[in-house]
Scaffold this motif. Structure first.
Motif, PDB file in Angstrom:
ATOM      1  N   UNK A   8       0.821  -1.145  -0.075  1.00 21.11           N
ATOM      2  CA  UNK A   8       0.045   0.045   0.061  1.00 21.11           C
ATOM      3  C   UNK A   8       0.948   1.333  -0.131  1.00 21.11           C
ATOM      4  N   UNK A   9       1.918   1.164   0.462  1.00 22.62           N
ATOM      5  CA  UNK A   9       2.981   2.198   0.845  1.00 22.62           C
ATOM      6  C   UNK A   9       3.496   2.655  -0.578  1.00 22.62           C
ATOM      7  N   UNK A  10       3.847   4.068  -0.950  1.00 23.55           N
ATOM      8  CA  UNK A  10       4.186   4.410  -2.199  1.00 23.55           C
ATOM      9  C   UNK A  10       5.921   3.978  -2.272  1.00 23.55           C
ATOM     10  N   UNK A  11       6.257   3.831  -3.762  1.00 26.69           N
ATOM     11  CA  UNK A  11       7.623   3.323  -4.082  1.00 26.69           C
ATOM     12  C   UNK A  11       8.631   4.097  -3.316  1.00 26.69           C
ATOM     13  N   UNK A  12       8.484   5.368  -2.957  1.00 25.11           N
ATOM     14  CA  UNK A  12       9.422   6.350  -2.360  1.00 25.11           C
ATOM     15  C   UNK A  12       9.789   5.769  -0.956  1.00 25.11           C
ATOM     16  N   UNK A  13       8.789   5.220  -0.385  1.00 24.83           N
ATOM     17  CA  UNK A  13       8.834   4.604   0.806  1.00 24.83           C
ATOM     18  C   UNK A  13       9.766   3.404   0.772  1.00 24.83           C
ATOM     19  N   UNK A  14       9.711   2.425  -0.006  1.00 24.77           N
ATOM     20  CA  UNK A  14      10.426   1.386  -0.362  1.00 24.77           C
ATOM     21  C   UNK A  14      11.783   1.667  -0.644  1.00 24.77           C
ATOM     22  N   UNK A  15      11.887   2.795  -1.615  1.00 25.01           N
ATOM     23  CA  UNK A  15      13.289   3.228  -1.993  1.00 25.01           C
ATOM     24  C   UNK A  15      14.230   3.700  -0.676  1.00 25.01           C
ATOM     25  N   UNK A  16      13.429   4.387   0.390  1.00 22.57           N
ATOM     26  CA  UNK A  16      14.099   4.801   1.257  1.00 22.57           C
ATOM     27  C   UNK A  16      14.639   3.673   2.306  1.00 22.57           C
ATOM     28  N   UNK A  17      13.655   2.793   2.418  1.00 27.11           N
ATOM     29  CA  UNK A  17      14.187   1.515   3.087  1.00 27.11           C
ATOM     30  C   UNK A  17      15.031   0.841   2.434  1.00 27.11           C
ATOM     31  N   UNK A  18      15.198   0.464   1.034  1.00 29.36           N
ATOM     32  CA  UNK A  18      16.333  -0.101   0.659  1.00 29.36           C
ATOM     33  C   UNK A  18      17.788   0.387   0.603  1.00 29.36           C
ATOM     34  N   UNK A  19      17.702   1.744   0.854  1.00 27.10           N
ATOM     35  CA  UNK A  19      18.744   2.762   1.043  1.00 27.10           C
ATOM     36  C   UNK A  19      19.110   2.554   2.397  1.00 27.10           C
ATOM     37  N   UNK A  20      18.135   2.300   3.220  1.00 29.57           N
ATOM     38  CA  UNK A  20      18.717   2.133   4.726  1.00 29.57           C
ATOM     39  C   UNK A  20      19.240   0.814   4.881  1.00 29.57           C
TER      40      UNK A  20
END
Ligand SMILES: Nc1nc2c(ncn2[C@@H]2O[C@H](COP(=O)(O)OP(=O)(O)OP(=O)(O)O)[C@@H](O)[C@H]2O)c(=O)[nH]1
Ligand SMILES: [Mg+2]
Length: 272
Positions: free
Chosen positions: A162-174
């Motif tokens: 449900x969360x936007x791609x931006x959220x997952x992008x930040x998570x993968x960088x973290x």
């Protein structure tokens, strides 16, 4: 376990504790049943305002849920024993307790450990699983399904997150930063996506990695920028797999003193 049940890498996974900071929603749709998983941080003793907000994520998820899945690590089953005991004692929702990583346990160790843990933590049942090998995941889904209310699906069948791609992008960088940094530094990091643009031939993503001190900035960047470059490479690979598109990733580093204890920063970073 969350990712294995969903058959997708939605939640970042690292060998370090306290990787998950927010609530990640994942949807599993099968004929006749839809299970909506909320991954949360683990139970913890708050040391920073950030930790209090992480604990609140657990409370919110439990309040929203039809059933609580308590996951214990088979290789450190008594970790945070008092916290787990208190959680189980106060919990009013149906509880499914699982003991994960049984792939690392000898059968005789498991035979002794299961009943002892149940007694110690006040658990009616404890299902041994291996998220890695997939052991007992079907049994787990069946147990969870038994607690779900009858009704129409809450999400379209083809929706997984449900969360936007931006959220997952930040998570993968973290996640990449967690993997490549040691000691306290991973915990002092926060990632903010500044720009996410689907361009041809590559999706352009610009992100800022915040640290708490100037000295941490130098360590994160590394000699001649080598560590930051390496973190960027790992994150880009994960992002390309996740987005199924080539990605151009640009990383910046900034200092935000004591952000983990500052209400305004935590709010800006989306933790409250
Ligand atoms: N051997 C084995 N390792 C596993 C299994 N499941 C998870 N792991 C490993 O356990 C570590 C922690 O996994 P996470 O998914 O980050 O754990 P978590 O419970 O979400 O923890 P936090 O998000 O840090 O609170 C990672 O190194 C995983 O690869 C399993 O079934 N077997
Ligand atoms: Mg996690």
């Amino acid at each position: 376990m969350f990712n294995s049940c969903l058959g997708q890498r939605l939640s970042i996974v690292t060998a370090k504790p306290q990787t998950t900071r927010g609530r990640v929603l994942g949807i599993l749709s099968r004929p006749g049943v839809q299970i909506i998983f909320l991954d949360t941080p683990g139970l913890l003793e708050p040391q920073y305002r950030l930790h209090q907000l992480m604990s609140r994520q657990i409370e919110i998820a439990v309040r929203e849920a039809d059933a609580v899945l308590l996951l214990l690590d088979g290789t450190s089953p008594y970790d945070r024993r008092e916290l787990v005991q208190a959680f189980v004692a106060h919990n009013r929702k149906p509880l499914v307790a699982v003991l994960n990583k049984v792939d690392l346990l000898a059968p005789h160790a498991l035979r002794d450990l299961g009943p002892a843990l149940q007694r110690e933590l006040g658990l009616e049942e404890l299902l041994p699983i291996s998220a890695l090998r997939g052991d007992n995941l079907e049994a787990l889904l069946e147990r969870l399904t038994a607690f779900l209310p009858l009704g129409p699906f809450l999400y379209p069948e083809d929706m997984v997150a449900e969360q936007p791609e931006r959220f997952f992008a930040a998570e993968f960088i973290r996640e990449a930063a967690f993997n490549q940094l040691s000691d306290e530094l991973p915990y002092a990091i926060n990632v903010v996506i500044e720009e996410f643009a689907e361009r041809l031939p590559k999706t352009y993503i610009a992100a800022t990695i915040y640290v708490e001190r100037d000295s941490q900035k130098g360590i994160l960047i590394g000699k001649g920028g080598s560590r930051l470059r390496s973190i960027g490479q790992e994150a880009r690979k994960q992002l390309e797999e996740f987005l199924e598109q080539p990605v151009f990733l640009e990383l910046w580093v900034k200092v935000r003193a004591d952000w983990r204890d500052r209400e305004d920063d935590l709010e800006e970073f989306g933790y409250s």
